[in-house]
Design an enzyme around this catalytic site. Structure first.
Site, PDB file in Angstrom:
ATOM      1  N   ASP A   7      40.307  48.220  -5.654  1.00  0.00           N
ATOM      2  CA  ASP A   7      40.435  49.059  -6.845  1.00  0.00           C
ATOM      3  C   ASP A   7      41.441  48.343  -7.740  1.00  0.00           C
ATOM      4  O   ASP A   7      42.616  48.220  -7.381  1.00  0.00           O
ATOM      5  CB  ASP A   7      40.923  50.460  -6.445  1.00  0.00           C
ATOM      6  CG  ASP A   7      40.295  51.538  -7.300  1.00  0.00           C
ATOM      7  OD1 ASP A   7      40.248  51.343  -8.532  1.00  0.00           O
ATOM      8  OD2 ASP A   7      39.859  52.557  -6.738  1.00  0.00           O
ATOM      9  N   ARG A  49      36.226  57.802 -15.232  1.00  0.00           N
ATOM     10  CA  ARG A  49      36.357  56.372 -15.463  1.00  0.00           C
ATOM     11  C   ARG A  49      34.998  55.722 -15.679  1.00  0.00           C
ATOM     12  O   ARG A  49      34.879  54.736 -16.379  1.00  0.00           O
ATOM     13  CB  ARG A  49      37.055  55.748 -14.260  1.00  0.00           C
ATOM     14  CG  ARG A  49      37.285  54.269 -14.394  1.00  0.00           C
ATOM     15  CD  ARG A  49      37.480  53.636 -13.034  1.00  0.00           C
ATOM     16  NE  ARG A  49      38.814  53.815 -12.499  1.00  0.00           N
ATOM     17  CZ  ARG A  49      39.110  53.657 -11.204  1.00  0.00           C
ATOM     18  NH1 ARG A  49      38.166  53.358 -10.352  1.00  0.00           N
ATOM     19  NH2 ARG A  49      40.337  53.811 -10.781  1.00  0.00           N
ATOM     20  N   TYR A  50      33.969  56.256 -15.008  1.00  0.00           N
ATOM     21  CA  TYR A  50      32.608  55.716 -15.112  1.00  0.00           C
ATOM     22  C   TYR A  50      31.737  56.764 -15.793  1.00  0.00           C
ATOM     23  O   TYR A  50      31.890  57.954 -15.526  1.00  0.00           O
ATOM     24  CB  TYR A  50      32.042  55.448 -13.719  1.00  0.00           C
ATOM     25  CG  TYR A  50      32.896  54.574 -12.846  1.00  0.00           C
ATOM     26  CD1 TYR A  50      32.958  53.197 -13.062  1.00  0.00           C
ATOM     27  CD2 TYR A  50      33.634  55.109 -11.803  1.00  0.00           C
ATOM     28  CE1 TYR A  50      33.728  52.394 -12.248  1.00  0.00           C
ATOM     29  CE2 TYR A  50      34.408  54.305 -10.981  1.00  0.00           C
ATOM     30  CZ  TYR A  50      34.456  52.945 -11.204  1.00  0.00           C
ATOM     31  OH  TYR A  50      35.222  52.151 -10.393  1.00  0.00           O
ATOM     32  N   CYS A  83      48.913  56.613   1.677  1.00  0.00           N
ATOM     33  CA  CYS A  83      48.079  57.267   0.663  1.00  0.00           C
ATOM     34  C   CYS A  83      48.286  56.674  -0.735  1.00  0.00           C
ATOM     35  O   CYS A  83      49.414  56.510  -1.186  1.00  0.00           O
ATOM     36  CB  CYS A  83      48.401  58.750   0.627  1.00  0.00           C
ATOM     37  SG  CYS A  83      47.536  59.605  -0.695  1.00  0.00           S
ATOM     38  N   ARG A 107      29.810  59.628 -13.506  1.00  0.00           N
ATOM     39  CA  ARG A 107      30.448  60.444 -12.462  1.00  0.00           C
ATOM     40  C   ARG A 107      31.916  60.720 -12.776  1.00  0.00           C
ATOM     41  O   ARG A 107      32.575  59.896 -13.401  1.00  0.00           O
ATOM     42  CB  ARG A 107      30.317  59.778 -11.087  1.00  0.00           C
ATOM     43  CG  ARG A 107      30.854  58.353 -10.998  1.00  0.00           C
ATOM     44  CD  ARG A 107      30.027  57.580  -9.949  1.00  0.00           C
ATOM     45  NE  ARG A 107      30.600  56.321  -9.539  1.00  0.00           N
ATOM     46  CZ  ARG A 107      30.428  55.177 -10.202  1.00  0.00           C
ATOM     47  NH1 ARG A 107      29.772  55.148 -11.355  1.00  0.00           N
ATOM     48  NH2 ARG A 107      30.938  54.068  -9.739  1.00  0.00           N
ATOM     49  N   CYS A 148      48.616  60.878   4.967  1.00  0.00           N
ATOM     50  CA  CYS A 148      48.515  59.497   5.428  1.00  0.00           C
ATOM     51  C   CYS A 148      49.691  58.732   4.837  1.00  0.00           C
ATOM     52  O   CYS A 148      49.982  58.860   3.647  1.00  0.00           O
ATOM     53  CB  CYS A 148      47.195  58.892   4.961  1.00  0.00           C
ATOM     54  SG  CYS A 148      45.787  59.972   5.322  1.00  0.00           S
ATOM     55  N   ARG A 166      47.540  58.188  -3.428  1.00  0.00           N
ATOM     56  CA  ARG A 166      47.959  59.235  -4.363  1.00  0.00           C
ATOM     57  C   ARG A 166      49.221  59.918  -3.857  1.00  0.00           C
ATOM     58  O   ARG A 166      49.475  61.089  -4.141  1.00  0.00           O
ATOM     59  CB  ARG A 166      46.848  60.277  -4.539  1.00  0.00           C
ATOM     60  CG  ARG A 166      45.609  59.721  -5.188  1.00  0.00           C
ATOM     61  CD  ARG A 166      44.892  60.760  -6.052  1.00  0.00           C
ATOM     62  NE  ARG A 166      43.754  60.144  -6.711  1.00  0.00           N
ATOM     63  CZ  ARG A 166      42.498  60.193  -6.258  1.00  0.00           C
ATOM     64  NH1 ARG A 166      42.217  60.894  -5.170  1.00  0.00           N
ATOM     65  NH2 ARG A 166      41.536  59.576  -6.908  1.00  0.00           N
ATOM     66  N   LYS A 206      36.546  49.702  -9.278  1.00  0.00           N
ATOM     67  CA  LYS A 206      36.423  49.052  -7.972  1.00  0.00           C
ATOM     68  C   LYS A 206      35.450  47.885  -8.061  1.00  0.00           C
ATOM     69  O   LYS A 206      34.414  48.004  -8.698  1.00  0.00           O
ATOM     70  CB  LYS A 206      35.856  50.041  -6.957  1.00  0.00           C
ATOM     71  CG  LYS A 206      36.755  51.198  -6.627  1.00  0.00           C
ATOM     72  CD  LYS A 206      36.069  52.132  -5.639  1.00  0.00           C
ATOM     73  CE  LYS A 206      36.787  53.455  -5.498  1.00  0.00           C
ATOM     74  NZ  LYS A 206      36.850  54.212  -6.760  1.00  0.00           N
ATOM     75  N   CYS A 240      46.680  68.290   1.485  1.00  0.00           N
ATOM     76  CA  CYS A 240      45.792  67.703   2.490  1.00  0.00           C
ATOM     77  C   CYS A 240      46.159  68.286   3.855  1.00  0.00           C
ATOM     78  O   CYS A 240      47.292  68.703   4.056  1.00  0.00           O
ATOM     79  CB  CYS A 240      45.986  66.193   2.563  1.00  0.00           C
ATOM     80  SG  CYS A 240      45.617  65.354   1.014  1.00  0.00           S
ATOM     81  N   ASP A 274      45.791  49.807  -1.430  1.00  0.00           N
ATOM     82  CA  ASP A 274      46.299  49.870  -2.809  1.00  0.00           C
ATOM     83  C   ASP A 274      47.809  49.615  -2.820  1.00  0.00           C
ATOM     84  O   ASP A 274      48.481  49.725  -1.802  1.00  0.00           O
ATOM     85  CB  ASP A 274      46.000  51.247  -3.407  1.00  0.00           C
ATOM     86  CG  ASP A 274      44.504  51.438  -3.628  1.00  0.00           C
ATOM     87  OD1 ASP A 274      43.886  50.564  -4.257  1.00  0.00           O
ATOM     88  OD2 ASP A 274      43.962  52.466  -3.154  1.00  0.00           O
TER      89      ASP A 274
HETATM   90  C1  LIG Z   1      36.391  55.540  -6.702  1.00  0.00           C
HETATM   91  C2  LIG Z   1      36.153  56.309  -7.899  1.00  0.00           C
HETATM   92  C3  LIG Z   1      34.893  56.856  -8.178  1.00  0.00           C
HETATM   93  C4  LIG Z   1      33.734  56.723  -7.244  1.00  0.00           C
HETATM   94  O1  LIG Z   1      33.267  55.422  -7.242  1.00  0.00           O
HETATM   95  P1  LIG Z   1      31.985  55.053  -6.390  1.00  0.00           P
HETATM   96  O2  LIG Z   1      31.909  53.572  -6.533  1.00  0.00           O
HETATM   97  O3  LIG Z   1      30.833  55.769  -7.006  1.00  0.00           O
HETATM   98  O4  LIG Z   1      32.226  55.514  -4.997  1.00  0.00           O
HETATM   99  C5  LIG Z   1      34.718  57.539  -9.349  1.00  0.00           C
HETATM  100  N1  LIG Z   1      35.719  57.691 -10.233  1.00  0.00           N
HETATM  101  C6  LIG Z   1      36.940  57.170 -10.005  1.00  0.00           C
HETATM  102  C7  LIG Z   1      37.996  57.384 -11.006  1.00  0.00           C
HETATM  103  C8  LIG Z   1      37.202  56.470  -8.830  1.00  0.00           C
HETATM  104  O5  LIG Z   1      38.421  55.990  -8.584  1.00  0.00           O
HETATM  105  S1  SF4 Z   2      44.702  59.363   1.826  1.00  0.00           S
HETATM  106 FE1  SF4 Z   2      46.043  60.725   0.622  1.00  0.00          FE
HETATM  107  S2  SF4 Z   2      44.628  62.145  -0.378  1.00  0.00           S
HETATM  108 FE2  SF4 Z   2      43.495  61.204   1.312  1.00  0.00          FE
HETATM  109  S3  SF4 Z   2      43.818  62.595   3.083  1.00  0.00           S
HETATM  110 FE3  SF4 Z   2      45.382  60.999   3.223  1.00  0.00          FE
HETATM  111  S4  SF4 Z   2      47.136  61.929   2.177  1.00  0.00           S
HETATM  112 FE4  SF4 Z   2      45.342  63.105   1.522  1.00  0.00          FE
END
Ligand SMILES: *Cc1c(COP(=O)(O)O)cnc(C)c1O
Ligand code: SF4
Length: 354
Positions: free
Chosen positions: A312, A92-93, A112, A96, A109, A114, A319, A105, A275
């Site tokens: 986010d 996305r960025y 979560c 990174r 959670c 995801r 974010k 996991c 989220d």
């Molecule tokens: C959160 C996230 C990151 C990391 O973001 P930082 O601000 O560097 O911690 C990188 N890529 C994606 C897709 C993310 O959701």
């Molecule tokens: S938040 Fe989601 S991805 Fe992260 S440890 Fe918990 S269950 Fe796993």
């Protein structure tokens, strides 16, 4: 059966362990069929069974509220899918990428973000070919300065598999930083051993571990020791916390958590606004409530203890910090700056008039 405690994965296991009422089992099985359940021994031990509001239980024990899905909730709440050029990569960025090698996991959670893709019924781990393509993508993009292993929880990969990924990254000169987002140091601290840490260091990168923890009580003695082993190996640590109703939504609880991170040499990094994950409305706060809680930490806690409160933006827009109301631009080009007590000041100050 051996006496070794096992991870609890079914409602009936939770009932046998005294963590839920037997009468709840059928309803909770329906929840577990929709969203994976896992409560490892290290976390089950921390739950106060006499407290119906226990903040550890609330994070990990399934609740029937999870079946209540709201119209505003999204299956892909932070829009990972919008930025995934190859399986397992989210880019996305520019500088990174996320590398999601595994989708399981040590603990699931209940909030979560995801939750639609993690778990045994989720997307599974990357196949050898998919991992190969993901690594080839990173190798082919010299702008990628940092690789962030997430998932799922990357620290449940075997040291052998982590070492394979590390060695591949070691050959990519443009990648300078390897970051891992994990819950293993609190959820399964026994996994943090020399072999695993050595595997990460084989990358030759600056390695950071971002520990996800939401309540100070997650820092059991063994969790603290696991963090100490990480730090002693030369890996730096930062924190990640989700602001959650009924878990940490008051200034005292959050202050204690942030201080606990710092006392363990973990720099508070992000405090996430929850989220819009499906079936999580019982955890959600408004931004206004979040700002009031976070505002109460400002001025009261050491600067080392201040996380950045972030949202986010749904849809994959990234974010953003949500405490920017401290500085507001005025029409005349000056700024209104609000201090920790809520008093407004002009910046730059007007010249003193005699
Ligand atoms: C959160 C996230 C990151 C990391 O973001 P930082 O601000 O560097 O911690 C990188 N890529 C994606 C897709 C993310 O959701
Ligand atoms: S938040 Fe989601 S991805 Fe992260 S440890 Fe918990 S269950 Fe796993």
């Amino acid at each position: 059966m051996s006496g070794k405690p096992q991870t609890l994965r079914h409602a009936a296991d939770l009932a046998r362990a005294g963590l839920v009422d037997v009468a709840q089992v059928p309803d909770l099985e329906r929840v577990a069929a929709r969203y994976a359940v896992a409560v490892p021994p290290a976390l089950a031990d921390l739950i106060d069974r006499s407290d119906p509001l226990d903040p550890i239980a609330r994070q990990f024990i399934p609740q029937t509220e999870e079946l209540d899905q709201r119209p505003e909730e999204l299956l892909d709440p932070i829009g990972d899918g919008a930025h995934s050029p190859v399986e397992g990569i989210v880019h996305r960025y520019p500088d990174r990428v996320l590398l999601k090698a595994v989708h399981t996991c040590p603990v699931y959670c209940r909030f979560c973000f995801r939750r639609e893709v993690v778990g045994p019924g989720g997307m599974g781990s990357l196949t050898a070919n998919e991992l190969e393509s993901a690594l080839a993508y990173i190798a082919a993009h010299p702008a990628i300065w940092e690789v962030i292993l997430t998932g799922g929880d990357p620290l449940i990969l075997s040291p052998r598999r982590l070492s394979e990924i590390s060695k591949r990254l070691a050959a990519m000169d443009h990648v300078k930083v390897l970051r891992l987002h994990t819950r293993v140091p609190v959820a399964q601290p026994e996994l943090i051993d020399e072999e695993l840490l050595a595997a990460l260091k084989e990358s030759g990168k600056a390695v950071y571990i971002a520990l996800h923890a939401n309540h100070a009580r997650e820092f059991s003695k063994s969790a603290r020791l696991a963090c100490a082993r990480i730090l002693e190996s030369g890996i730096a640590m930062v924190s990640q916390t989700v602001l959650l109703r009924g878990v940490n939504d008051d200034p005292d609880t959050l202050a204690t958590l942030m201080r606990t991170f710092v006392e363990n040499q973990i720099k508070p990094y992000y405090l996430h606004h929850p989220d819009l994950a499906p079936g999580t409305s019982h955890f959600r706060l408004t931004i206004e409530e979040g700002l009031a809680i976070v505002g109460a930490l400002r001025g009261r806690l050491s600067g080392l203890c201040q996380p950045t409160y972030v949202l986010d933006i749904p849809g994959g827009y990234g974010k953003v910090p949500i405490d920017s109301h401290y500085v507001v631009r005025r029409l005349d080009g000056s700024y209104k700056v609000t201090d920790p007590e809520g008093r407004d000041h002009r910046y730059p100050p007007r010249r003193p008039t005699r």
